[in-house]
Design a protein around this motif. Sequence first.
Motif, mmCIF file in Angstrom:
data_model
loop_
_atom_site.group_PDB
_atom_site.id
_atom_site.type_symbol
_atom_site.label_atom_id
_atom_site.label_comp_id
_atom_site.label_asym_id
_atom_site.label_seq_id
_atom_site.Cartn_x
_atom_site.Cartn_y
_atom_site.Cartn_z
ATOM 1 N N ARG A 360 0.818 -1.220 0.000
ATOM 2 C CA ARG A 360 0.000 0.000 0.000
ATOM 3 C C ARG A 360 0.849 1.267 0.000
ATOM 4 N N ASN A 361 2.103 1.170 0.418
ATOM 5 C CA ASN A 361 2.978 2.346 0.460
ATOM 6 C C ASN A 361 4.009 2.356 -0.656
ATOM 7 N N LEU A 362 3.770 1.567 -1.700
ATOM 8 C CA LEU A 362 4.622 1.568 -2.889
ATOM 9 C C LEU A 362 3.752 1.845 -4.105
ATOM 10 N N LEU A 363 4.273 2.638 -5.024
ATOM 11 C CA LEU A 363 3.507 2.974 -6.217
ATOM 12 C C LEU A 363 3.359 1.744 -7.095
ATOM 13 N N HIS A 364 2.135 1.388 -7.374
ATOM 14 C CA HIS A 364 1.846 0.206 -8.180
ATOM 15 C C HIS A 364 2.058 0.509 -9.658
ATOM 16 N N ALA A 413 6.115 5.747 4.574
ATOM 17 C CA ALA A 413 7.290 5.599 3.713
ATOM 18 C C ALA A 413 8.240 4.543 4.267
ATOM 19 N N SER A 414 8.397 4.506 5.595
ATOM 20 C CA SER A 414 9.294 3.503 6.198
ATOM 21 C C SER A 414 8.747 2.098 5.994
ATOM 22 N N GLN A 415 7.431 1.938 6.038
ATOM 23 C CA GLN A 415 6.842 0.614 5.822
ATOM 24 C C GLN A 415 7.024 0.158 4.377
ATOM 25 N N GLY A 416 6.913 1.090 3.447
ATOM 26 C CA GLY A 416 7.165 0.735 2.050
ATOM 27 C C GLY A 416 8.598 0.303 1.824
ATOM 28 N N LEU A 417 9.554 1.012 2.439
ATOM 29 C CA LEU A 417 10.971 0.658 2.299
ATOM 30 C C LEU A 417 11.278 -0.655 3.014
ATOM 31 N N LEU A 418 10.629 -0.882 4.134
ATOM 32 C CA LEU A 418 10.814 -2.162 4.833
ATOM 33 C C LEU A 418 10.427 -3.316 3.917
ATOM 34 N N TYR A 419 9.322 -3.153 3.206
ATOM 35 C CA TYR A 419 8.890 -4.208 2.295
ATOM 36 C C TYR A 419 9.919 -4.439 1.187
ATOM 37 N N LEU A 420 10.469 -3.353 0.637
ATOM 38 C CA LEU A 420 11.472 -3.490 -0.414
ATOM 39 C C LEU A 420 12.720 -4.193 0.086
ATOM 40 N N HIS A 421 13.158 -3.838 1.289
ATOM 41 C CA HIS A 421 14.437 -4.334 1.810
ATOM 42 C C HIS A 421 14.362 -5.748 2.354
ATOM 43 N N GLN A 423 11.265 -7.911 2.604
ATOM 44 C CA GLN A 423 10.160 -8.809 2.295
ATOM 45 C C GLN A 423 10.033 -9.082 0.805
ATOM 46 N N CYS A 424 10.941 -8.531 0.001
ATOM 47 C CA CYS A 424 10.992 -8.838 -1.431
ATOM 48 C C CYS A 424 12.149 -9.803 -1.689
ATOM 49 N N ASP A 425 12.012 -10.636 -2.692
ATOM 50 C CA ASP A 425 13.094 -11.525 -3.093
ATOM 51 C C ASP A 425 13.126 -11.562 -4.630
ATOM 52 N N PRO A 426 14.117 -10.938 -5.274
ATOM 53 C CA PRO A 426 15.248 -10.261 -4.649
ATOM 54 C C PRO A 426 14.833 -8.933 -4.006
ATOM 55 N N LYS A 427 15.606 -8.523 -3.000
ATOM 56 C CA LYS A 427 15.293 -7.254 -2.347
ATOM 57 C C LYS A 427 15.623 -6.104 -3.296
ATOM 58 N N ILE A 428 15.025 -4.968 -3.028
ATOM 59 C CA ILE A 428 15.162 -3.807 -3.905
ATOM 60 C C ILE A 428 15.712 -2.635 -3.110
ATOM 61 N N ILE A 429 16.775 -2.022 -3.641
ATOM 62 C CA ILE A 429 17.334 -0.804 -3.057
ATOM 63 C C ILE A 429 16.885 0.361 -3.928
ATOM 64 N N HIS A 430 16.227 1.319 -3.328
ATOM 65 C CA HIS A 430 15.652 2.426 -4.093
ATOM 66 C C HIS A 430 16.716 3.406 -4.572
ATOM 67 N N ARG A 431 17.608 3.842 -3.702
ATOM 68 C CA ARG A 431 18.771 4.695 -3.969
ATOM 69 C C ARG A 431 18.461 6.185 -4.181
ATOM 70 N N ASP A 432 17.198 6.618 -4.086
ATOM 71 C CA ASP A 432 16.928 8.047 -4.257
ATOM 72 C C ASP A 432 15.683 8.457 -3.471
ATOM 73 N N ILE A 433 15.665 8.107 -2.195
ATOM 74 C CA ILE A 433 14.539 8.460 -1.341
ATOM 75 C C ILE A 433 14.629 9.940 -0.985
ATOM 76 N N LYS A 434 13.550 10.669 -1.234
ATOM 77 C CA LYS A 434 13.458 12.086 -0.875
ATOM 78 C C LYS A 434 11.993 12.496 -0.988
#
Length: 631
Positions: A360-364, A413-421, A423-434
Motif C-alpha cells: 500500500r505504500n509503494l507505487l503500483h 514511507a518507512s513501511q514501504g521501504l521495509l517491504y522493499l528491503h 520482504q521482497c526476493d530479490p530485495k530492492i534498493i531504491h537509492r533516491d529516497i526524498k
Amino acid sequence: MGGRGAPDATRMLVVAVVGVMVAAAAVLCPAPAAAGKLGKQAKALVAVKAALHDPGNALWDWDLKFGNDPCHWNMVTCHEGQIQELSMTNKNLSGTLSPAIGKIRSLRYLLLHQNAISGPIPDTIGRMKLLEVLDLSNNHFSGSIPSTLGNLANLQYLRLNNNSLSGPIPESLATDALMIFNLDVSFNNLSGHRPAFRTWNVFFEGNPFLSDIGSESIAAPVAPKDVKEEDLQFMSKSIFMLLVCIAIGCSLVAVVTGAVLFWKRRQRERVFAVADVSVHHDPEGCLGHLKQYSFQEMRMATNNFSQRNILGEGGYGIVYKGDLPDGTTVAVKRLKDHDSVVGDDQFHTEVEVISLAVHRNLLHLNGFCVANNERLLVYPYMPNGTVASKLKECVDGEPALDWAKRKRIALGASQGLLYLHEQCDPKIIHRDIKASNVLLDEYLEAVVADFGLAKLVDHWMSHVVTSVRGTIGRIPPEYYLSGHASEKTDVFCFGLLLIELVTGRSTLELHENEFDKGGIIELAKELLEQNKLSMFVDRKLGSNYDSAELEEMVQIALLCTMYRSCHRPRMSEIVKMLEGGDGVAEKWQAMKDIEEPNPDSSSEFVCIGINYDVDECNSIELQAVELSGPR
C-alpha cells in the motif's frame, strides 16, 4: 612671492591630511568595494528580470529600490557575500535570458528548468568560470549551444534537454570542459556528429538529425622515434602475452557469469511461479498482470507529451499526466536512459520483478510501453502530488500537512521501504529516497515512487557496487566514495526525508550565516543537544506539534544519517521506532558520541554493526505490514 608660500603650504597640508584620511577609510572600511561588486551583480539581476516575463511575480524583489545587496532577494543564495546560486525552477517564466547573466562571475548553480524561456542561450554564460551546475532543461531555448560553455572548467552537470536547440554539439564540451559528469541534450533538434565524452552519463536521444559517428576519445599510442628494434620486439611480445592473459581471464569471467546468471534465472523463475505471474505476452497485449500499451495510445493520452501535461521530472525520465480513452487518469513516465536497457527481455524482466513489490505504500505499476527505443511506464495518478510540493502548501492559513500527517507520512514511507528491503526476493534498493519521490494519494497516504535508480539485490549479498547515482547532497559517504550501495543507502536518505518533514525546507542546504560548523545534520544535532529544536521545526506549524515526538523524530533522523553505514538502523527497526518510539532516546544516547572517522584512514568503513534490538527476529520471517491490490 614669500607671502604666497604660506597659503600654498597650508593647502598642501590640507590635501595631505585629506589623503591620509581617505587612505585610512579605505583600509578600515573595505566594505564599499564588496558592496560595489554586489551592486554590479544587483544591476545584472535587474537586467535579467527585465528580459523575462514573470506573470507570477516570482521576482518581485529584484529591484534596486530594495537595496544593492541581492543576497536578500528571492531565489538568490549567497555565501560569504558572493552570489552562489540562482534557483528559479518551475516559476512560469517566459521571455528571454539576458546576456547580463554572465556578469555574475561567482555563480556556481544556475537552475532555470521547467519554465517557458525562449531565445538563444547567452554565450556570456561561458564567463562564469566557477559554474558547477547549469540546468536550462524543459524550456523553449532555440539556436545553437554556445561553444563558450567549454570554458567552464568546473562544470559538472549540464542539462539542456527538452528545448528547441539546433546545430552541432560543440566539440569544446568534450575536449575542454573535462569535469562534466552528467550531460543531457536529449529531445532537441541537434545535428552533426556526437563528440566523444569521458563520461557515460551523456544523453543524446530525441535528436533525429544527430549522427552516431563521433570523434575518437583515445588516440592510438605511437612509438617514439628513438626506440630500439629489440625494445619494440620485447614490447610486442609483452602485449601479446597480456592479450592472451586477458583472453583467458575473460573466458573465466564468462563461465562464472554464466553460472551466476543461470542460478539467478532459476531463482527468479521460482519467484514468478510463487506470484503466479506469467512472463509471456498474451494476445490482448499484456505481460502477466501488466497491460502493454502502444506508443500511439501514450501519445494521445498525454496530448503528444505536451509540456502542459508534465507532472515532474527526474534524472531518468519525465512524468506526464495522461487520460486514457476509458476516462482513467494515469501518470506516464517516459524513460530517458534508453541505453541502459539491453533488449526487451531484460526490460520486461525488470518490470516484472518491480511489479511484484505490491504494498500500500509503494507505487503500483499498471503497465508499460516498448516501441523502438522508447520505454514508458504507466502508473496510477496521485492527486495530491509529492510530499515536497505539499509541504509548501497552506489551506486557510494552516499548513496542508500538519504534524500528525507528517508523522503518518514518515511511518508509511518507512513501511514501504521495509517491504522493499526485507520482504521482497530479490530485495530492492531504491537509492533516491526524498520528499519529491514520495507521492500522496487521495487520503494523503505516503506512496514511495520513482524506481528509476532501483537496484535488485539477492538476499545473500550485503551490497552491490554500482556507478554512483542519486541526488546531489543526499548521497551517503560510503556510496559516494566506494560505490557500495546497500539497504543502508536508503536508510541514510530516509533520515534526510525525516528532516524534510520536520523543517519543511525545499532544500537541505543551509542559509548564509545560519550555521558554520557543518551541514543540516550537524545543525540538527546541535539544536537537539541545546534543547532548541523549536528553531528547527517548520515555521508554518507554529507551536502545533508535540515536542517529545519532534525530539524523537530528529533522533531517528540522526541515527539514520550516521557516517558509517553499520551504525545506522535497519528499516524494520526504524518502523518500530516510528510506531511506538520506545527506547529512541536511549538508542540515541548510546550512539551520539561515536567518534567520526578520520577521512585519511584506510579502515574508514570497517566497523562493527550495532544491534538496535536484540529481540529482533530474522528479517526473512517478517510478514508484510499490509499488502493491497489497488496500487
